[in-house]
Design an enzyme around this catalytic site. Sequence first.
Site, PDB file in Angstrom:
ATOM      1  N   TYR A   2      25.295  20.978  15.173  1.00 40.42           N
ATOM      2  CA  TYR A   2      26.060  20.868  16.236  1.00 40.42           C
ATOM      3  C   TYR A   2      26.827  21.367  15.567  1.00 40.42           C
ATOM      4  O   TYR A   2      28.488  21.396  17.031  1.00 40.42           O
ATOM      5  CB  TYR A   2      25.673  19.344  15.833  1.00 40.42           C
ATOM      6  CG  TYR A   2      26.508  18.676  16.887  1.00 40.42           C
ATOM      7  CD1 TYR A   2      26.739  18.026  18.019  1.00 40.42           C
ATOM      8  CD2 TYR A   2      28.309  18.052  15.832  1.00 40.42           C
ATOM      9  CE1 TYR A   2      27.711  17.983  18.551  1.00 40.42           C
ATOM     10  CE2 TYR A   2      29.061  17.010  17.160  1.00 40.42           C
ATOM     11  CZ  TYR A   2      28.382  16.610  18.070  1.00 40.42           C
ATOM     12  OH  TYR A   2      29.790  16.324  18.884  1.00 40.42           O
ATOM     13  N   THR A  49      29.155   5.713  20.816  1.00 41.25           N
ATOM     14  CA  THR A  49      28.098   5.640  21.259  1.00 41.25           C
ATOM     15  C   THR A  49      26.733   5.023  20.652  1.00 41.25           C
ATOM     16  O   THR A  49      26.701   5.417  20.033  1.00 41.25           O
ATOM     17  CB  THR A  49      28.137   7.418  22.359  1.00 41.25           C
ATOM     18  OG1 THR A  49      27.823   7.982  21.150  1.00 41.25           O
ATOM     19  CG2 THR A  49      29.530   7.511  22.713  1.00 41.25           C
TER      20      THR A  49
END
Length: 292
Positions: A183, A220
């Site tokens: 990532y 989130t």
Amino acid sequence: MGPILKILIPLLGLALAYYLYSAPENFNEEMLRGKRVIVTGASSGIGEQMAYHLARMETHLLLTARTEAKLQKVVERCLELGAASANYVSGSMEDTMFPDVVVKEAENTWGGLDMLILNHIGYSYFNYFDGDVGHVRKLLEINFLSYVAMTVSALPMLKESNGSIVVISSMAGRIGTPFIAPYTATKFALEGFFSSLRNEFIMEKVNVSITLCVLGYIDTENTVRAVSHAVRDKPAPKEECALEIIKSGALRQRELHYPPWLVGNLLLLQAIAPDFLDSLIRGNYKVENIKR
């Protein structure tokens, strides 16, 4: 006063001064009324919250993500909140043709585009790097190359409207962060590409702004589920984060740092004491909770 405080206190002052200088001060929702906006990764998390804020500002929205059922619900809510219009295109950015499909839908529907918000990410693990080069390659396709492809497709319309590109990046795109190596690689790629592109736009007098959003740990659902067991920090609110992203894009800012005090301090530390910063980062993890 200990050595850490001696470093952090002046940094806090510098970060606060930077934030006060760079924070959006003149934002008005009228700036976005009637604007035509694409939001990717809009079925959940920050993307969903951006869609709701933009709906309240009476924009025209085209939303995209993988899950059609979730997108349908977000579109319905956007219309309830006052969006000038709201539509969606579902699909995966693993499909190299999908970015063109989304942009073509905007062109067919509106005949133009004012803002492109690139927010989607592919699934990756939170653990020690396992040597899977194929996973890195796949993640680069979703998290980086599809951003480039959508930008290329949308650029003629954005040039015509003197529009804006908003790129959702991360502290992981500035600082090597453990347990998310694939990532992190994709976010570093985004930072390099869009920073270079911004310079080219300025040199060619292309009036399209690029805002890089450097985000910390945000609450989130997917992020909290993936990392909360191993990270000592508290996440920042996604609703406020989404609004600050929109403000920064509308004001054509170079960068957004959110949460500002944390990101500002970390970037300053990176510049003056990178080894010390790395030690702080390593100490922020509950390594005993991470299993290979």
